[in-house]
Design a protein around this motif. Structure first.
Motif, PDB file in Angstrom:
ATOM      1  N   THR A  85    -110.211  -3.681  34.482  1.00  0.00           N
ATOM      2  CA  THR A  85    -110.887  -4.664  35.331  1.00  0.00           C
ATOM      3  C   THR A  85    -111.118  -5.973  34.572  1.00  0.00           C
ATOM      4  O   THR A  85    -111.352  -7.007  35.178  1.00  0.00           O
ATOM      5  CB  THR A  85    -112.243  -4.142  35.852  1.00  0.00           C
ATOM      6  OG1 THR A  85    -113.117  -3.910  34.739  1.00  0.00           O
ATOM      7  CG2 THR A  85    -112.072  -2.864  36.661  1.00  0.00           C
ATOM      8  N   LYS A  86    -111.036  -5.937  33.245  1.00  0.00           N
ATOM      9  CA  LYS A  86    -111.279  -7.136  32.440  1.00  0.00           C
ATOM     10  C   LYS A  86    -109.978  -7.788  31.966  1.00  0.00           C
ATOM     11  O   LYS A  86    -109.998  -8.793  31.276  1.00  0.00           O
ATOM     12  CB  LYS A  86    -112.160  -6.778  31.245  1.00  0.00           C
ATOM     13  CG  LYS A  86    -113.572  -6.410  31.683  1.00  0.00           C
ATOM     14  CD  LYS A  86    -114.508  -6.277  30.490  1.00  0.00           C
ATOM     15  CE  LYS A  86    -115.942  -6.190  30.906  1.00  0.00           C
ATOM     16  NZ  LYS A  86    -116.349  -4.959  31.523  1.00  0.00           N
ATOM     17  N   LEU A  87    -108.831  -7.181  32.332  1.00  0.00           N
ATOM     18  CA  LEU A  87    -107.547  -7.756  31.932  1.00  0.00           C
ATOM     19  C   LEU A  87    -107.124  -8.819  32.934  1.00  0.00           C
ATOM     20  O   LEU A  87    -107.398  -8.720  34.113  1.00  0.00           O
ATOM     21  CB  LEU A  87    -106.456  -6.671  31.910  1.00  0.00           C
ATOM     22  CG  LEU A  87    -106.557  -5.572  30.861  1.00  0.00           C
ATOM     23  CD1 LEU A  87    -105.399  -4.596  31.033  1.00  0.00           C
ATOM     24  CD2 LEU A  87    -106.552  -6.141  29.465  1.00  0.00           C
ATOM     25  N   ASN A  88    -106.420  -9.816  32.434  1.00  0.00           N
ATOM     26  CA  ASN A  88    -105.818 -10.787  33.341  1.00  0.00           C
ATOM     27  C   ASN A  88    -104.309 -10.578  33.245  1.00  0.00           C
ATOM     28  O   ASN A  88    -103.638 -11.155  32.412  1.00  0.00           O
ATOM     29  CB  ASN A  88    -106.191 -12.213  32.945  1.00  0.00           C
ATOM     30  CG  ASN A  88    -105.652 -13.222  33.927  1.00  0.00           C
ATOM     31  OD1 ASN A  88    -105.011 -12.869  34.915  1.00  0.00           O
ATOM     32  ND2 ASN A  88    -105.902 -14.493  33.656  1.00  0.00           N
ATOM     33  N   TYR A 128    -106.253  -3.731  39.903  1.00  0.00           N
ATOM     34  CA  TYR A 128    -106.912  -3.477  38.621  1.00  0.00           C
ATOM     35  C   TYR A 128    -108.339  -3.058  38.928  1.00  0.00           C
ATOM     36  O   TYR A 128    -109.232  -3.887  39.027  1.00  0.00           O
ATOM     37  CB  TYR A 128    -106.882  -4.728  37.748  1.00  0.00           C
ATOM     38  CG  TYR A 128    -105.509  -5.365  37.685  1.00  0.00           C
ATOM     39  CD1 TYR A 128    -104.495  -4.773  36.941  1.00  0.00           C
ATOM     40  CD2 TYR A 128    -105.227  -6.521  38.404  1.00  0.00           C
ATOM     41  CE1 TYR A 128    -103.236  -5.349  36.902  1.00  0.00           C
ATOM     42  CE2 TYR A 128    -103.970  -7.085  38.355  1.00  0.00           C
ATOM     43  CZ  TYR A 128    -102.977  -6.499  37.600  1.00  0.00           C
ATOM     44  OH  TYR A 128    -101.706  -7.053  37.561  1.00  0.00           O
ATOM     45  N   ARG A 129    -108.541  -1.749  39.151  1.00  0.00           N
ATOM     46  CA  ARG A 129    -109.874  -1.265  39.515  1.00  0.00           C
ATOM     47  C   ARG A 129    -110.335  -0.172  38.604  1.00  0.00           C
ATOM     48  O   ARG A 129    -109.653   0.444  37.910  1.00  0.00           O
ATOM     49  CB  ARG A 129    -109.928  -0.829  40.965  1.00  0.00           C
ATOM     50  CG  ARG A 129    -108.795   0.095  41.359  1.00  0.00           C
ATOM     51  CD  ARG A 129    -108.853   0.415  42.831  1.00  0.00           C
ATOM     52  NE  ARG A 129    -107.559   0.922  43.252  1.00  0.00           N
ATOM     53  CZ  ARG A 129    -107.388   1.893  44.106  1.00  0.00           C
ATOM     54  NH1 ARG A 129    -108.380   2.476  44.661  1.00  0.00           N
ATOM     55  NH2 ARG A 129    -106.197   2.281  44.447  1.00  0.00           N
ATOM     56  N   THR A 141    -107.996   4.808  29.672  1.00  0.00           N
ATOM     57  CA  THR A 141    -108.767   3.939  30.564  1.00  0.00           C
ATOM     58  C   THR A 141    -110.250   4.117  30.279  1.00  0.00           C
ATOM     59  O   THR A 141    -110.677   5.155  29.770  1.00  0.00           O
ATOM     60  CB  THR A 141    -108.491   4.259  32.038  1.00  0.00           C
ATOM     61  OG1 THR A 141    -108.940   5.579  32.316  1.00  0.00           O
ATOM     62  CG2 THR A 141    -107.019   4.106  32.392  1.00  0.00           C
ATOM     63  N   LYS A 142    -111.029   3.107  30.637  1.00  0.00           N
ATOM     64  CA  LYS A 142    -112.485   3.206  30.481  1.00  0.00           C
ATOM     65  C   LYS A 142    -113.009   4.373  31.311  1.00  0.00           C
ATOM     66  O   LYS A 142    -113.859   5.130  30.857  1.00  0.00           O
ATOM     67  CB  LYS A 142    -113.146   1.897  30.897  1.00  0.00           C
ATOM     68  CG  LYS A 142    -114.654   1.917  30.722  1.00  0.00           C
ATOM     69  CD  LYS A 142    -115.290   0.592  31.019  1.00  0.00           C
ATOM     70  CE  LYS A 142    -116.781   0.575  30.812  1.00  0.00           C
ATOM     71  NZ  LYS A 142    -117.510   1.803  31.020  1.00  0.00           N
ATOM     72  N   ASP A 179    -110.235  -1.475  29.461  1.00  0.00           N
ATOM     73  CA  ASP A 179    -110.903  -1.690  30.749  1.00  0.00           C
ATOM     74  C   ASP A 179    -110.024  -2.626  31.570  1.00  0.00           C
ATOM     75  O   ASP A 179    -110.021  -3.835  31.367  1.00  0.00           O
ATOM     76  CB  ASP A 179    -112.293  -2.293  30.532  1.00  0.00           C
ATOM     77  CG  ASP A 179    -113.080  -2.429  31.835  1.00  0.00           C
ATOM     78  OD1 ASP A 179    -112.482  -2.229  32.916  1.00  0.00           O
ATOM     79  OD2 ASP A 179    -114.274  -2.736  31.761  1.00  0.00           O
TER      80      ASP A 179
END
Length: 158
Positions: free
Chosen positions: A78-81, A157-158, A7-8, A76
């Motif tokens: 948070t940037k995934l859909n 997704y955080r 993870t980031k 990351d």
């Protein structure tokens, strides 16, 4: 060369530790070694030997972190859909159907897994059961004590 997912948040934490080791710990230990050397005979100088041992540990950790980061595929979340599906990096709240116990896990890479902080490896049985599922789904996790049924309450997704 195989890349390992991370993870980031995990990559940032390792980079922060690496910076601290290189910019603070390494110079501090170099100074301690120089100071201990000034005390004379190195054969019987406990401070010198302790500082050298600490230096070895710091350098080993630096190499370990650099290796982990060089083999990491940073994701990351948070940037995934992911359209509500459980994916690597997701934070999932599940309910044990038998005990009514709720627990929240974040699915992370092997190098980040820390059950005390509710971070489970993507390769763990619970993460493998969760991946690809979505809110409302029921899963069965094979545990040493027998199968455990869970319901997925939320996927974030955080």
């Amino acid at each position: 060369m195989n890349k390992h997912p991370m993870t980031k948040e995990g990559a940032d934490a390792l980079q922060s530790e690496l910076n601290r080791l290189k910019k603070e710990e390494r110079p501090r230990i170099t100074e301690a070694i120089a100071e201990a050397r000034e005390h004379g005979d190195l054969k019987e100088n406990a401070e010198y030997h302790a500082a050298r041992e600490q230096q070895g540990l710091i350098e080993a950790r630096i190499k370990q972190i650099e290796s982990i980061l060089s083999h990491a595929q940073v994701i990351d979340v948070t940037k995934l859909n992911a359209n509500g599906k459980v994916v690597f990096g997701a934070t999932v709240t599940i309910l044990n159907i038998d005990t009514d116990e709720e627990v929240t896990y974040k699915i992370v890479g092997n190098d980040e897994a820390d059950i005390k902080h509710f971070k489970v490896s993507v390769n763990s049985p619970i993460a493998r059961a969760l991946i690809g599922k979505e809110e409302g789904d029921e899963i069965v996790v094979e545990a040493p004590s027998g199968n455990i049924d869970y319901e997925i309450l939320s996927v974030e997704y955080r």
